[in-house]
Write a protein that holds these residues in place. Sequence first.
Motif, mmCIF file in Angstrom:
data_model
loop_
_atom_site.group_PDB
_atom_site.id
_atom_site.type_symbol
_atom_site.label_atom_id
_atom_site.label_comp_id
_atom_site.label_asym_id
_atom_site.label_seq_id
_atom_site.Cartn_x
_atom_site.Cartn_y
_atom_site.Cartn_z
ATOM 1 N N HIS A 1 0.832 -1.206 0.000
ATOM 2 C CA HIS A 1 0.000 0.000 0.000
ATOM 3 C C HIS A 1 0.873 1.265 0.000
ATOM 4 O O HIS A 1 0.630 2.189 -0.779
ATOM 5 C CB HIS A 1 -0.916 0.000 1.230
ATOM 6 C CG HIS A 1 -1.710 1.256 1.375
ATOM 7 N ND1 HIS A 1 -2.886 1.465 0.699
ATOM 8 C CD2 HIS A 1 -1.486 2.371 2.107
ATOM 9 C CE1 HIS A 1 -3.350 2.664 1.012
ATOM 10 N NE2 HIS A 1 -2.531 3.231 1.872
ATOM 11 N N GLN B 1 2.475 1.840 -3.382
ATOM 12 C CA GLN B 1 1.507 2.385 -4.340
ATOM 13 C C GLN B 1 1.289 3.871 -4.107
ATOM 14 O O GLN B 1 1.268 4.665 -5.056
ATOM 15 C CB GLN B 1 0.172 1.651 -4.226
ATOM 16 C CG GLN B 1 0.214 0.230 -4.708
ATOM 17 C CD GLN B 1 -1.067 -0.527 -4.369
ATOM 18 O OE1 GLN B 1 -1.863 -0.099 -3.540
ATOM 19 N NE2 GLN B 1 -1.251 -1.665 -5.007
ATOM 20 N N ARG B 2 1.123 4.260 -2.853
ATOM 21 C CA ARG B 2 0.880 5.667 -2.539
ATOM 22 C C ARG B 2 2.113 6.524 -2.841
ATOM 23 O O ARG B 2 1.990 7.654 -3.304
ATOM 24 C CB ARG B 2 0.469 5.850 -1.081
ATOM 25 C CG ARG B 2 -0.821 5.176 -0.702
ATOM 26 C CD ARG B 2 -1.984 5.669 -1.576
ATOM 27 N NE ARG B 2 -3.132 4.794 -1.454
ATOM 28 C CZ ARG B 2 -3.469 3.854 -2.343
ATOM 29 N NH1 ARG B 2 -2.749 3.672 -3.423
ATOM 30 N NH2 ARG B 2 -4.520 3.109 -2.159
ATOM 31 N N ALA C 1 4.283 5.987 -5.200
ATOM 32 C CA ALA C 1 4.308 6.153 -6.656
ATOM 33 C C ALA C 1 3.298 7.211 -7.100
ATOM 34 O O ALA C 1 3.610 8.068 -7.923
ATOM 35 C CB ALA C 1 4.026 4.820 -7.341
ATOM 36 N N GLU C 2 2.093 7.165 -6.523
ATOM 37 C CA GLU C 2 1.055 8.145 -6.862
ATOM 38 C C GLU C 2 1.451 9.561 -6.470
ATOM 39 O O GLU C 2 1.079 10.526 -7.133
ATOM 40 C CB GLU C 2 -0.252 7.803 -6.141
ATOM 41 C CG GLU C 2 -0.933 6.562 -6.624
ATOM 42 C CD GLU C 2 -2.109 6.164 -5.745
ATOM 43 O OE1 GLU C 2 -2.669 5.104 -6.021
ATOM 44 O OE2 GLU C 2 -2.463 6.891 -4.792
ATOM 45 N N ARG C 3 2.195 9.671 -5.379
ATOM 46 C CA ARG C 3 2.519 10.981 -4.816
ATOM 47 C C ARG C 3 3.930 11.448 -5.159
ATOM 48 O O ARG C 3 4.411 12.446 -4.627
ATOM 49 C CB ARG C 3 2.306 10.924 -3.300
ATOM 50 C CG ARG C 3 0.835 10.679 -3.003
ATOM 51 C CD ARG C 3 0.572 10.309 -1.592
ATOM 52 N NE ARG C 3 -0.880 10.135 -1.414
ATOM 53 C CZ ARG C 3 -1.434 9.318 -0.570
ATOM 54 N NH1 ARG C 3 -0.678 8.585 0.239
ATOM 55 N NH2 ARG C 3 -2.739 9.210 -0.490
ATOM 56 N N ASN C 4 4.589 10.723 -6.028
ATOM 57 C CA ASN C 4 5.912 11.090 -6.536
ATOM 58 C C ASN C 4 6.958 11.285 -5.446
ATOM 59 O O ASN C 4 7.687 12.281 -5.440
ATOM 60 C CB ASN C 4 5.825 12.339 -7.419
ATOM 61 C CG ASN C 4 5.017 12.098 -8.667
ATOM 62 O OD1 ASN C 4 5.110 11.030 -9.273
ATOM 63 N ND2 ASN C 4 4.207 13.058 -9.039
ATOM 64 N N THR D 1 1.846 3.836 5.181
ATOM 65 C CA THR D 1 1.520 4.779 4.108
ATOM 66 C C THR D 1 2.244 6.088 4.362
ATOM 67 O O THR D 1 2.836 6.301 5.440
ATOM 68 C CB THR D 1 -0.007 5.006 3.984
ATOM 69 O OG1 THR D 1 -0.282 5.647 2.734
ATOM 70 C CG2 THR D 1 -0.565 5.815 5.130
ATOM 71 N N TYR E 1 1.806 10.499 3.145
ATOM 72 C CA TYR E 1 1.002 11.464 2.396
ATOM 73 C C TYR E 1 1.520 12.874 2.699
ATOM 74 O O TYR E 1 2.061 13.133 3.754
ATOM 75 C CB TYR E 1 -0.480 11.350 2.769
ATOM 76 C CG TYR E 1 -0.778 11.417 4.239
ATOM 77 C CD1 TYR E 1 -1.035 12.623 4.875
ATOM 78 C CD2 TYR E 1 -0.774 10.253 5.015
ATOM 79 C CE1 TYR E 1 -1.293 12.675 6.245
ATOM 80 C CE2 TYR E 1 -1.041 10.297 6.377
ATOM 81 C CZ TYR E 1 -1.300 11.506 6.975
ATOM 82 O OH TYR E 1 -1.550 11.555 8.332
#
Length: 74
Positions: A8, A11-12, A14-17, A69, A71
């Motif tokens: 997880h 993945q996050r 990668a999404e958030r660079n 995770t 963010y």
Amino acid sequence: MNIKISEHAAQRMAERNISEEVVRTAFDAEDWESYDVSEVDESVIILTKTINEKKWAFVFNWETATLITCYPRR
């Protein structure tokens, strides 16, 4: 610090660079701006750090040494 990165979290990231190298460097430095214990699970801590002028939160299980995770903070 040798941490595991959950699927997880990967993945996050990668999404958030944010790269794995940057995350591992942050954990190696251990110079966190804040450190809070989760209200839901005492084995989980929320760490914050500014990276490249952006504040990030890292949710980390210290018992398993696993990044759950991460963010960007607002």
